[in-house]
Design a protein around this motif. Structure first.
Motif, PDB file in Angstrom:
ATOM      1  N   VAL A   1      31.684  49.787  34.803  1.00  0.00           N
ATOM      2  CA  VAL A   1      31.702  48.744  35.824  1.00  0.00           C
ATOM      3  C   VAL A   1      30.303  48.158  35.945  1.00  0.00           C
ATOM      4  O   VAL A   1      29.310  48.889  35.947  1.00  0.00           O
ATOM      5  CB  VAL A   1      32.147  49.332  37.188  1.00  0.00           C
ATOM      6  CG1 VAL A   1      32.065  48.276  38.286  1.00  0.00           C
ATOM      7  CG2 VAL A   1      33.568  49.882  37.091  1.00  0.00           C
TER       8      VAL A   1
ATOM      9  N   ASN B   1      34.602  44.685  35.707  1.00  0.00           N
ATOM     10  CA  ASN B   1      34.645  45.561  34.538  1.00  0.00           C
ATOM     11  C   ASN B   1      33.541  45.138  33.568  1.00  0.00           C
ATOM     12  O   ASN B   1      33.307  43.948  33.360  1.00  0.00           O
ATOM     13  CB  ASN B   1      36.015  45.470  33.872  1.00  0.00           C
ATOM     14  CG  ASN B   1      36.214  46.558  32.833  1.00  0.00           C
ATOM     15  OD1 ASN B   1      35.655  46.493  31.745  1.00  0.00           O
ATOM     16  ND2 ASN B   1      36.987  47.566  33.181  1.00  0.00           N
TER      17      ASN B   1
ATOM     18  N   TYR C   1      36.871  44.369  41.070  1.00  0.00           N
ATOM     19  CA  TYR C   1      37.241  45.460  41.975  1.00  0.00           C
ATOM     20  C   TYR C   1      36.685  45.201  43.375  1.00  0.00           C
ATOM     21  O   TYR C   1      35.571  44.665  43.518  1.00  0.00           O
ATOM     22  CB  TYR C   1      36.678  46.781  41.439  1.00  0.00           C
ATOM     23  CG  TYR C   1      37.009  47.035  39.991  1.00  0.00           C
ATOM     24  CD1 TYR C   1      38.277  47.417  39.597  1.00  0.00           C
ATOM     25  CD2 TYR C   1      36.035  46.852  39.008  1.00  0.00           C
ATOM     26  CE1 TYR C   1      38.581  47.629  38.255  1.00  0.00           C
ATOM     27  CE2 TYR C   1      36.328  47.066  37.666  1.00  0.00           C
ATOM     28  CZ  TYR C   1      37.593  47.449  37.296  1.00  0.00           C
ATOM     29  OH  TYR C   1      37.891  47.644  35.969  1.00  0.00           O
TER      30      TYR C   1
ATOM     31  N   VAL D   1      33.203  51.301  45.651  1.00  0.00           N
ATOM     32  CA  VAL D   1      34.073  50.476  44.804  1.00  0.00           C
ATOM     33  C   VAL D   1      35.439  51.149  44.719  1.00  0.00           C
ATOM     34  O   VAL D   1      35.540  52.365  44.630  1.00  0.00           O
ATOM     35  CB  VAL D   1      33.476  50.314  43.383  1.00  0.00           C
ATOM     36  CG1 VAL D   1      34.437  49.603  42.454  1.00  0.00           C
ATOM     37  CG2 VAL D   1      32.150  49.566  43.458  1.00  0.00           C
ATOM     38  N   SER D   2      36.468  50.343  44.753  1.00  0.00           N
ATOM     39  CA  SER D   2      37.826  50.849  44.550  1.00  0.00           C
ATOM     40  C   SER D   2      38.350  50.355  43.211  1.00  0.00           C
ATOM     41  O   SER D   2      38.416  49.140  42.977  1.00  0.00           O
ATOM     42  CB  SER D   2      38.752  50.371  45.675  1.00  0.00           C
ATOM     43  OG  SER D   2      40.076  50.736  45.345  1.00  0.00           O
ATOM     44  N   LEU D   3      38.715  51.275  42.355  1.00  0.00           N
ATOM     45  CA  LEU D   3      39.297  50.890  41.061  1.00  0.00           C
ATOM     46  C   LEU D   3      40.801  50.656  41.171  1.00  0.00           C
ATOM     47  O   LEU D   3      41.424  50.197  40.228  1.00  0.00           O
ATOM     48  CB  LEU D   3      39.054  51.978  40.016  1.00  0.00           C
ATOM     49  CG  LEU D   3      37.614  52.255  39.634  1.00  0.00           C
ATOM     50  CD1 LEU D   3      37.585  53.301  38.523  1.00  0.00           C
ATOM     51  CD2 LEU D   3      36.897  50.997  39.188  1.00  0.00           C
ATOM     52  N   SER D   4      41.371  50.985  42.311  1.00  0.00           N
ATOM     53  CA  SER D   4      42.829  51.012  42.398  1.00  0.00           C
ATOM     54  C   SER D   4      43.449  49.632  42.527  1.00  0.00           C
ATOM     55  O   SER D   4      44.612  49.454  42.220  1.00  0.00           O
ATOM     56  CB  SER D   4      43.276  51.889  43.559  1.00  0.00           C
ATOM     57  OG  SER D   4      42.698  51.426  44.755  1.00  0.00           O
ATOM     58  N   GLN D   5      42.696  48.654  42.998  1.00  0.00           N
ATOM     59  CA  GLN D   5      43.262  47.308  43.154  1.00  0.00           C
ATOM     60  C   GLN D   5      42.541  46.317  42.288  1.00  0.00           C
ATOM     61  O   GLN D   5      41.649  45.619  42.725  1.00  0.00           O
ATOM     62  CB  GLN D   5      43.167  46.864  44.616  1.00  0.00           C
ATOM     63  CG  GLN D   5      44.488  46.882  45.301  1.00  0.00           C
ATOM     64  CD  GLN D   5      44.512  45.924  46.466  1.00  0.00           C
ATOM     65  OE1 GLN D   5      43.556  45.188  46.719  1.00  0.00           O
ATOM     66  NE2 GLN D   5      45.601  45.888  47.170  1.00  0.00           N
ATOM     67  N   GLU D   6      42.914  46.260  41.024  1.00  0.00           N
ATOM     68  CA  GLU D   6      42.296  45.297  40.134  1.00  0.00           C
ATOM     69  C   GLU D   6      42.956  43.957  40.329  1.00  0.00           C
ATOM     70  O   GLU D   6      44.098  43.872  40.732  1.00  0.00           O
ATOM     71  CB  GLU D   6      42.471  45.742  38.697  1.00  0.00           C
ATOM     72  CG  GLU D   6      41.859  47.099  38.421  1.00  0.00           C
ATOM     73  CD  GLU D   6      42.081  47.533  36.994  1.00  0.00           C
ATOM     74  OE1 GLU D   6      42.664  46.766  36.225  1.00  0.00           O
ATOM     75  OE2 GLU D   6      41.676  48.647  36.669  1.00  0.00           O
TER      76      GLU D   6
END
Ligand code: FES
Length: 105
Positions: free
Chosen positions: A27, A40, A88, A99-104
C-alpha cells in the motif's frame, strides 16, 4: 470495516509516498492537500511500485509510463493504464494512520 495501523502520521512527508505492507498487500500512503490517502502500490498497467512516482494535484504518477491515478478513486486519467488501482479508507487517530483493506473501491 476493520482498520489497522499503517504508520505514524508524523512519518508521512507532504507529497512523498510511503510504501507499507498490510497483511501482505503493498500500500502506498500519500499525505497531500491536508488529507492522507491509501492506494494499492502496484500499477494496474505493469508490476511496478506507484510509491516511487510523483504526487501532484491529488494524483500519483506511475514513474514507468506516466499514467496518473486519482488518489480518491484509484482511476487512471491518462494512458497507458486503463484499469483503476484499489484505494482504501483511511482514518487518523492521534498520530496513527489507520487503513482498512476490507472496503476496496
Ligand atoms: S507500468 Fe504504470 S503506466 Fe505502465
Amino acid at each position: 470495516m476493520t482498520f489497522q495501523r499503517a504508520c505514524g502520521l508524523s512519518e508521512l512527508e507532504e507529497d512523498t509516498p510511503k510504501r507499507v505492507e498490510l497483511d501482505g498487500t503493498p500500500v502506498s500512503l500519500v499525505r497531500t492537500e491536508g488529507e492522507v490517502f491509501a492506494i494499492n502500490d502496484i500499477c494496474s498497467h505493469a508490476n511496478v511500485s506507484l510509491s516511487e512516482g510523483e504526487v501532484d494535484d491529488c494524483h500519483i504518477e506511475c514513474w514507468l509510463h506516466g499514467s496518473r491515478f486519482d488518489l480518491r478513486s484509484g482511476k487512471p486519467d491518462s494512458l497507458p493504464a486503463t484499469r483503476p488501482v484499489p484505494v482504501y479508507p483511511v482514518k487518523i487517530e492521534g498520530d496513527d494512520v489507520l487503513v482498512s483493506l476490507s472496503q476496496e473501491s
